[in-house]
Design an enzyme around this catalytic site. Structure first.
Site, mmCIF file in Angstrom:
data_model
loop_
_atom_site.group_PDB
_atom_site.id
_atom_site.type_symbol
_atom_site.label_atom_id
_atom_site.label_comp_id
_atom_site.label_asym_id
_atom_site.label_seq_id
_atom_site.Cartn_x
_atom_site.Cartn_y
_atom_site.Cartn_z
ATOM 1 N N CYS A 1 -4.885 -3.327 3.593
ATOM 2 C CA CYS A 1 -4.520 -2.971 4.962
ATOM 3 C C CYS A 1 -5.709 -3.012 5.931
ATOM 4 C CB CYS A 1 -3.831 -1.600 4.952
ATOM 5 S SG CYS A 1 -2.778 -1.275 6.399
ATOM 6 N N LYS B 1 -9.725 1.070 -1.671
ATOM 7 C CA LYS B 1 -9.767 0.716 -0.260
ATOM 8 C C LYS B 1 -11.145 1.087 0.286
ATOM 9 C CE LYS B 1 -6.960 1.295 3.961
ATOM 10 N NZ LYS B 1 -5.751 1.969 4.499
ATOM 11 N N GLU C 1 0.835 -1.198 0.000
ATOM 12 C CA GLU C 1 0.000 0.000 0.000
ATOM 13 C C GLU C 1 0.877 1.259 0.000
ATOM 14 O OE1 GLU C 1 -3.612 1.859 2.745
ATOM 15 O OE2 GLU C 1 -2.041 0.652 3.701
#
Length: 285
Positions: free
Chosen positions: A153, A119, A44
Site C-alpha cells: 500500500c 510494511k 492488505e
C-alpha cells in the site's frame, strides 16, 4: 518467461468463526486455481476480518488480538499453497515482536516455505490508532518464475523503495492494499502506474472491498484490483492488462510476459531504467 497471476478483491463482512474466514479464503484460492494461476495476491489487512468475530461480550476484537491468529493464518495459507502448487501472497497480517506490532506481508511458497516482508512506510492512522511500527529492510524473493517484491500500500507511494526492488532484480511488484475512500485508492493506483513506468516492471495491485461495521477503521473500504504494465508498444496503451469492477467481490487474472520487460528496457520507445541520471541524483544503496 511467462507467469499467470490473479488478484483478489476480498469482500470484508462480519464473520462468526475462523472457519468462516478459512472458507472464504479457500474459495478465492480455488477460483484462481481454476484459472490456472501460478501466483495469487490477497489485500492488505485481510485478517482484520477476524476482529469481527468478537469476544464473549459481543464486542469486536482489537488490533492487539490479531497476532493470536498467526499460527492458524499461516497454517491455512501454507496448506492452500501446497495443495494448489501456487505462490500465495496472503495479504498482510499483524505480528507482534516484543512490545511492537508490525503489518507484515507473507509469501507462501508451494513447497511450504513462508517469507515475510513488513510494511516499511506506516500511515499516520496506523501509527496513531493502532500503534504500528515500520519494518526494517527490503527483500526480494526468488521464485521458479522469476524475482518478485512485495510492497504494501503506502510503500508504493515512495519511488525510492521500488527503485531498490528493481535494482535487486525484481520484475514484478505485488502490492496488497487497503484504502477506505477514493482519495487513498487513487493515491495508490496512480503511483503504481508511475512505478511501473519509472522502473519498467509489472505491478499487481489489489485492495479490500465491503465493510466491517463493528471494527473501527475498517468500516469503509474502496478497492479495485489491477494488473499494471509499463506504457510502451508491447503493452496496452493505458498500461492495464486487467482490472476489476470497483468495490465488487471478484478475482482478476492475467498473463505476465517477462521477456517484454527485457525488450522495452533495451529498445523501448523510452528506456527509463537505463536512462536514469545517477550523475545528478544518487542511485539506490
Amino acid at each position: 518467461m511467462k507467469l499467470r497471476v490473479s488478484a483478489v478483491q476480498y469482500h470484508l463482512h462480519t464473520i462468526q468463526t475462523f472457519d468462516d474466514f478459512a472458507n472464504q479464503v479457500e474459495h478465492y484460492v480455488k477460483t484462481a486455481e481454476e484459472f490456472g494461476s501460478e501466483f495469487v495476491l490477497f489485500p492488505e489487512f485481510v485478517t482484520t476480518q477476524l476482529m469481527s468475530i468478537g469476544d464473549q461480550q459481543g464486542r469486536a476484537l482489537s488490533i492487539q488480538d490479531l497476532p493470536d491468529f498467526t499460527e492458524q493464518y499461516r497454517s491455512l495459507f501454507s496448506r492452500l499453497a501446497r495443495e494448489t502448487n501456487m505462490h500465495i501472497i496472503g495479504g498482510t497480517h499483524v505480528l507482534r515482536k516484543g512490545d511492537r506490532l508490525y503489518n507484515v506481508a507473507h509469501l507462501f511458497y508451494p513447497d511450504g516455505r513462508v517469507a515475510e516482508q513488513p510494511k516499511l512506510h506506516i500511515t499516520p492512522t496506523e501509527v496513531k490508532e493502532w500503534n504500528m511500527s515500520p519494518g526494517e529492510g527490503l527483500q526480494v524473493f526468488e521464485t521458479a518464475k522469476g524475482t518478485i517484491a512485495v510492497l504494501t500500500c503506502y510503500d508504493i507511494e515512495f519511488p525510492e523503495i521500488v527503485r531498490m526492488a528493481k535494482a535487486k532484480g525484481a520484475d514484478v511488484i505485488f502490492c496488497p492494499s487497503c484504502t477506505d475512500d477514493r482519495h487513498g485508492f487513487y493515491r495508490v493506483r496512480y503511483t503504481s502506474h508511475a512505478r511501473a513506468v519509472e522502473n519498467q516492471v509489472y505491478v499487481v495491485l489489489t485492495g479490500t472491498v465491503g465493510s466491517l461495521p463493528t471494527v473501527d477503521f475498517m468500516r469503509a473500504n474502496f478497492g479495485q484490483a489491477a494488473i499494471i504494465t509499463p506504457n510502451d508498444i508491447p503493452f496496452p496503451p493505458r498500461g492495464i492488462l486487467a482490472e476489476g469492477e470497483i468495490n465488487d467481490d471478484m478475482v482478476i487474472t492475467a498473463d505476465l510476459d517477462l521477456s517484454l520487460l527485457y525488450q522495452v528496457r533495451e529498445s523501448g520507445s523510452v528506456t527509463t531504467w537505463r536512462d536514469r541520471r545517477t550523475d545528478l541524483y544518487p542511485d539506490w544503496k
